[in-house]
Scaffold this active site. Structure first.
Site, short mmCIF file in Angstrom:
data_model
loop_
_atom_site.label_atom_id
_atom_site.label_comp_id
_atom_site.label_asym_id
_atom_site.label_seq_id
_atom_site.Cartn_x
_atom_site.Cartn_y
_atom_site.Cartn_z
N THR A 16 0.83 -1.21 0.00
CA THR A 16 0.00 0.00 0.00
C THR A 16 0.86 1.25 0.00
O THR A 16 0.46 2.29 -0.54
CB THR A 16 -0.92 -0.03 1.24
OG1 THR A 16 -1.74 -1.18 1.13
CG2 THR A 16 -1.81 1.20 1.32
N TYR A 29 -8.52 0.69 -3.54
CA TYR A 29 -7.22 1.08 -4.09
C TYR A 29 -6.48 -0.18 -4.52
O TYR A 29 -6.92 -1.29 -4.24
CB TYR A 29 -6.38 1.85 -3.05
CG TYR A 29 -5.81 0.96 -1.99
CD1 TYR A 29 -6.57 0.54 -0.92
CD2 TYR A 29 -4.49 0.50 -2.08
CE1 TYR A 29 -6.06 -0.32 0.04
CE2 TYR A 29 -3.97 -0.35 -1.12
CZ TYR A 29 -4.77 -0.75 -0.06
OH TYR A 29 -4.27 -1.60 0.88
N THR A 95 1.64 -4.38 4.39
CA THR A 95 1.45 -4.74 5.80
C THR A 95 0.92 -6.17 5.99
O THR A 95 1.09 -6.74 7.05
CB THR A 95 0.47 -3.78 6.50
OG1 THR A 95 -0.80 -3.84 5.84
CG2 THR A 95 0.99 -2.36 6.53
N ASP A 96 0.29 -6.73 4.95
CA ASP A 96 -0.39 -8.03 5.15
C ASP A 96 0.57 -9.13 5.59
O ASP A 96 0.23 -9.96 6.44
CB ASP A 96 -1.08 -8.49 3.85
CG ASP A 96 -2.33 -7.68 3.52
OD1 ASP A 96 -2.73 -6.83 4.34
OD2 ASP A 96 -2.90 -7.91 2.44
N LYS A 168 0.12 -8.13 12.88
CA LYS A 168 -0.92 -7.21 12.41
C LYS A 168 -2.21 -7.52 13.16
O LYS A 168 -2.64 -8.67 13.20
CB LYS A 168 -1.11 -7.38 10.90
CG LYS A 168 -2.03 -6.35 10.27
CD LYS A 168 -2.06 -6.43 8.75
CE LYS A 168 -2.92 -5.29 8.20
NZ LYS A 168 -2.95 -5.26 6.71
N GLU A 289 -1.98 -29.44 27.68
CA GLU A 289 -3.17 -30.29 27.56
C GLU A 289 -2.94 -31.44 26.58
O GLU A 289 -3.72 -32.37 26.50
CB GLU A 289 -4.37 -29.47 27.10
CG GLU A 289 -4.98 -28.61 28.20
CD GLU A 289 -6.27 -27.95 27.72
OE1 GLU A 289 -7.30 -28.64 27.66
OE2 GLU A 289 -6.24 -26.75 27.40
N1 ASP Z 1 -2.67 -5.61 0.90
C1 ASP Z 1 -1.66 -4.62 1.18
C2 ASP Z 1 -0.32 -5.32 1.17
O1 ASP Z 1 -0.03 -6.06 2.08
C3 ASP Z 1 -1.94 -3.95 2.47
C4 ASP Z 1 -0.92 -2.95 2.93
O2 ASP Z 1 0.17 -2.81 2.42
O3 ASP Z 1 -1.23 -2.25 3.92
O4 ASP Z 1 0.43 -5.14 0.26
#
Ligand code: ASP
Length: 332
Positions: A16, A29, A95-96, A168, A289
Site C-alpha cells: 500500500t 485502491y 502490511t499483510d 498485524k 493439555e
Molecule cells: N494488501 C496490502 C499489502 O499487504 C496492504 C498494505 O500494504 O497495507 O500489500
C-alpha cells in the site's frame, strides 16, 4: 559511514505504501502501483537524513508475497550489507505479510548493519496518508548506529518492532501492529529514535540458518482448528506435498481428538507437526493439555502460526530430530 551522511539503500517490494487510488476518500485502491523513484521523490526530507539509493525488487501487494521474491530479496540484502559503501538498508513492503518477511529475513541475513522494514495502511493518494512519515522514520532508524545488531526491525506508526514479535492486529487501522509478548524495541518520533531493548531470540549473525545453496523452501501448510474439526485437511496438506504442518490451534494449541489423532499419525510417518494458536497472544507450551512427547508433536512457544511456519520451513532444509526442532522454537 566513512564521511558525511549514512548511505542507505531502499529496496522496494510494493504494498500500500506504493499503492494508488482514484479518490482520496475511497477505500478502494490497488497495492504496488508506484515505483521506488516515486517513493523517494515523495519524501525529500528523508534525503536530509541519509544518502539514498533505490532499487525495485518487486511491485506487488504483499498478499502475493512468494518464495521467489523472498529469496531474491534476502540475497540482495546480504550482498548490499556486505558492501563497505552501504551503512543500512530499508525495505518497503505491504502490511499483510510484513511480519512473515521480516521474520524470514531475521533468520537468514548475515549482517549486523541496520535492516529496517516499513509499510503503510493508507495509499499515498489517501487523506492523511501514513506512508511518508513511516518512510522518513524508517530511514532515520536505518541511519542510526543504535539500530545495528538488533536484527530486522519494522518501523511503523512511530514504533520500532522486532521481527519476531510484531503482528498485524487490525485490517484497516493505522495503529495495526503490536508486539504483544516480546514488547517494543523502541520508538521513533519525526526521526528521533529511542531504543529500549534488544530483540529476544537469536537472529541474523547469530542465526544458524543460511540460504547458501538453497533454491527452494520446503512446503509447510497452516491449518486452523475449529469446532467439529476432522483430519481431512491435515491429510490433504500431506497429499499436496507438505513436509510440515502448523496448526493454528484453539487456545493453548488444542484441536479436536480426531484432528489430533490424524496429526499424530502423520507425525509418526515423518511429517513435522507444530502446534501454534489462533489466539492473538500467549505461549503454546509443550505437554500442557496435549502430550507432545507421546504424540510426536512440537509446540510453537510464542511464535504465531505464520511465523512458526517460516521457522519450520527453514528448519526442514535439513533432517533434524524433533528435539532439535523444539529447541529452535525456544531459541528463535
Ligand atoms: N494488501 C496490502 C499489502 O499487504 C496492504 C498494505 O500494504 O497495507 O500489500
Amino acid at each position: 559511514m566513512a564521511h558525511g551522511k549514512p548511505r542507505i539503500v531502499v529496496l522496494a517490494t510494493g504494498g500500500t505504501i506504493a499503492g494508488a487510488a482514484t479518490s482520496d476518500v475511497h477505500a478502494r485502491y490497488t497495492s504496488g502501483q508506484v515505483g521506488v523513484a516515486h517513493l523517494l521523490a515523495a519524501v525529500p526530507q528523508a534525503g536530509e537524513l541519509a544518502a539514498l539509493h533505490g532499487e525495485q525488487i518487486s511491485n506487488i501487494g504483499s498478499q502475493d508475497m512468494n518464495d521467489e521474491v523472498w529469496l531474491r530479496l534476502a540475497r540482495r540484502v546480504n550482498e548490499l550489507a556486505a558492501q563497505s559503501d552501504v551503512d543500512g538498508i530499508v525495505v518497503t513492503h505491504g502490511t499483510d505479510t510484513i511480519e512473515e518477511t521480516a521474520y524470514f529475513l531475521n533468520l537468514v541475513l548475515k549482517t549486523a548493519k541496520p535492516v529496517v522494514m516499513t509499510a503503510s495502511m493508507r495509499p499515498p493518494t489517501a487523506l492523511s496518508a501514513d506512508g511518508p512519515l513511516n518512510f522518513y522514520n524508517a530511514v532515520a532508524v536505518a541511519a542510526n548506529a543504535g539500530a545495528a545488531g538488533r536484527g530486522v526491525l519494522v518501523v511503523i506508526n512511530d514504533w520500532i518492532h522486532g521481527a519476531s514479535s510484531l503482528t498485524k492486529t487490525s485490517t484497516t487501522a493505522v495503529q495495526t501492529f503490536l508486539s504483544p509478548l516480546r514488547g517494543l524495541i523502541g520508538t521513533v518520533a519525526y526521526g528521533n529514535a529511542e531504543f529500549y531493548r534488544g530483540p529476544v531470540g537469536r537472529h541474523t549473525v547469530e542465526s544458524e540458518f543460511s540460504l547458501d545453496g538453497v533454491t527452494t523452501l520446503p512446503r509447510v501448510d497452516i491449518i486452523m482448528a475449529y469446532e467439529n474439526m476432522d483430519g481431512a485437511l491435515i491429510d490433504a496438506a500431506v497429499a499436496a506435498g507438505a513436509k510440515g504442518i502448523v496448526i493454528a490451534g484453539v487456545g493453548n494449541g488444542n484441536m479436536t481428538a480426531p484432528a489430533l489423532a490424524t496429526l499424530s499419525a502423520q507425525a509418526k510417518k515423518g511429517i513435522v507437526a507444530v502446534r501454534s494458536t489462533r489466539v492473538a497472544t500467549g505461549l503454546v507450551g509443550r505437554n500442557v493439555e496435549v502430550n507432545d512427547d507421546e504424540l510426536g508433536l512440537v509446540a510453537s512457544d510464542d511464535l504465531n502460526a505464520q511465523k512458526a511456519r517460516v521457522l519450520l520451513r527453514l528448519a526442514l532444509l535439513k533432517p533434524r530430530p524433533l528435539t532439535d526442532i523444539q529447541r529452535l522454537f525456544a531459541e528463535y
